[in-house]
Design an enzyme around this catalytic site. Sequence first.
Site, short mmCIF file in Angstrom:
data_model
loop_
_atom_site.label_atom_id
_atom_site.label_comp_id
_atom_site.label_asym_id
_atom_site.label_seq_id
_atom_site.Cartn_x
_atom_site.Cartn_y
_atom_site.Cartn_z
N ASP A 54 0.37 -1.29 -0.04
CA ASP A 54 -0.33 -0.12 0.44
C ASP A 54 1.15 1.56 0.05
O ASP A 54 0.58 2.28 -1.00
CB ASP A 54 -0.86 -0.12 1.21
CG ASP A 54 -1.74 -0.90 1.46
OD1 ASP A 54 -2.88 -0.92 1.15
OD2 ASP A 54 -1.63 -2.39 1.82
N THR A 170 -6.61 -4.52 0.44
CA THR A 170 -5.63 -5.08 1.02
C THR A 170 -5.82 -6.68 2.55
O THR A 170 -5.33 -6.80 1.97
CB THR A 170 -5.43 -3.76 2.40
OG1 THR A 170 -4.76 -2.46 1.68
CG2 THR A 170 -4.25 -4.03 3.36
N1 LIG Z 1 -14.38 -1.13 7.99
C1 LIG Z 1 -13.63 -0.76 7.17
N2 LIG Z 1 -12.03 -0.14 7.32
C2 LIG Z 1 -11.44 0.08 6.44
N3 LIG Z 1 -11.21 -0.21 5.07
C3 LIG Z 1 -12.32 -0.30 4.95
C4 LIG Z 1 -13.87 -1.15 5.47
N4 LIG Z 1 -14.69 -0.88 4.77
C5 LIG Z 1 -14.11 -1.49 3.67
N5 LIG Z 1 -13.07 -0.49 3.32
C6 LIG Z 1 -12.39 -0.09 2.12
O1 LIG Z 1 -13.29 -0.24 0.79
C7 LIG Z 1 -13.34 -1.60 0.27
C8 LIG Z 1 -14.10 -2.57 0.55
O2 LIG Z 1 -14.43 -2.77 1.02
P1 LIG Z 1 -14.81 -4.40 1.01
O3 LIG Z 1 -13.55 -5.47 0.44
O4 LIG Z 1 -14.80 -4.74 2.50
O5 LIG Z 1 -16.04 -4.73 0.15
C9 LIG Z 1 -12.06 -2.12 1.51
O6 LIG Z 1 -11.03 -3.27 0.53
C10 LIG Z 1 -11.18 -1.52 2.22
O7 LIG Z 1 -10.28 -0.39 1.16
P2 LIG Z 1 -9.08 -1.21 1.21
O8 LIG Z 1 -8.48 -1.86 0.71
O9 LIG Z 1 -8.01 0.27 0.36
O10 LIG Z 1 -7.92 -0.45 2.46
MG LIG Z 2 -6.81 0.60 3.44
MG LIG Z 3 -6.47 0.60 -0.31
#
Ligand SMILES: Nc1ncnc2c1ncn2[C@@H]1O[C@H](COP(=O)(O)O)[C@@H](O)[C@H]1OP(=O)(O)O
Ligand SMILES: [Mg+2]
Ligand SMILES: [Mg+2]
Length: 357
Positions: A54, A170
């Site tokens: 990241d 991530t």
């Molecule tokens: N509770 C959370 N805390 C942090 N990031 C979140 C959360 N919910 C969703 N996200 C971000 O939104 C994206 C889509 O959510 P999901 O996969 O749960 O549908 C995740 O990959 C994450 O992005 P990232 O991976 O860039 O941190």
């Molecule tokens: Mg993130």
């Molecule tokens: Mg991210």
Amino acid sequence: MSLASHTTPLLSRIISSSVAAANQAGIIIRDIMKKGELGIVQKESARDLQTEADRAAQRCIITSLNKHFPKMTIIGEEGEVESSLASGQVFDTSTHTPINVTCPPTLTSLSEEEVCMLSTHTPTDTSTHTPTDTPTDTPTDTPINVTCPSTLTSLSEEEVVVWVDPLDGTAEYTQGLLDHVTVLIGIASGGKAIGGVIHQPYYNYQNPGSALGRTVWGVVGGEVGGMAMVKPPPGKLIVTTTRSHSSSTVNDAITSVSPTEVLRVGGAGHKVMLLLEGRAHVYIFASPGCKKWDTCAPQAILEAAGGVLTDIKGIPIPYHATAPHRNSTGVLATAKGQDHGTFVDKIPSHVKDNLKA
Ligand SMILES: Nc1ncnc2c1ncn2[C@@H]1O[C@H](COP(=O)(O)O)[C@@H](O)[C@H]1OP(=O)(O)O
Ligand SMILES: [Mg+2]
Ligand SMILES: [Mg+2]
Ligand SMILES: [Mg+2]
């Protein structure tokens, strides 16, 4: 070699540069996974992680975009990596605790730009691709032709806000669900998503011999490039939603639309790709976890393709530089040909009321 002539409209040049930067970020993401030293740190919660991939991917993207477009506002999910930039308005959103990393003496004089360039010439593969695979990454300095709609040709750098998610998915990346990972670069102006790039670094990774990775881009009111779009199957209702950030509210929202199938997968970028590929009809996330960098690029590409992405109440998501980072009222996205308003109407009031702006 420059990315494109300065007679080319700004938006076209930003998309072209973003495609190149996203491809670079993808190489870095695969390199770090291959080496296996993920350097995981926890951000706001145990479900909110950051890895070295990241951080390094964001450093690469922001350095590159800032160099080409110094007056643009760039907002990245991860922090600290941008602070050394000389110009441009760059927001640091970091909340993680820095870790100590000892640097070998041979590498102490590296500049950020060299790190990106070194990666260009270090083709990498994943375990399911044999070492004899031909590297298929797009050369970073090959401009792509992006037609700019006439309404957006007079855009200036100062009017543009770029939302960068260097690695979306991530949690899934750390769990080895590599095809859930995307790199997202969303371009906004006047508070609206106007263009976007989604790079899938592991596209085809389970098909040895096929091209590894792909990059999709789109301009609202213009075209989508990098993939063939498919309509979702009639007679079914396939819903895609979170696999790592679920809750009873998330599940109540899904149940309310009576799906024939639910695909629980990681990443906002990945889920919108499922809509574009015709593998799902609707993406429902009735939770405040997604941020502007998760939705800006996917929204722009989806809208360029004839779909819709709003919050769970059907209200447009604002992308001004001063907009709150969190999409506190959730996400609802529909593929081309779906009636977005019907889905909004079906989401129960208690779910909507639970998600406050
Ligand atoms: N509770 C959370 N805390 C942090 N990031 C979140 C959360 N919910 C969703 N996200 C971000 O939104 C994206 C889509 O959510 P999901 O996969 O749960 O549908 C995740 O990959 C994450 O992005 P990232 O991976 O860039 O941190
Ligand atoms: Mg993130
Ligand atoms: Mg991210
Ligand atoms: Mg994300």
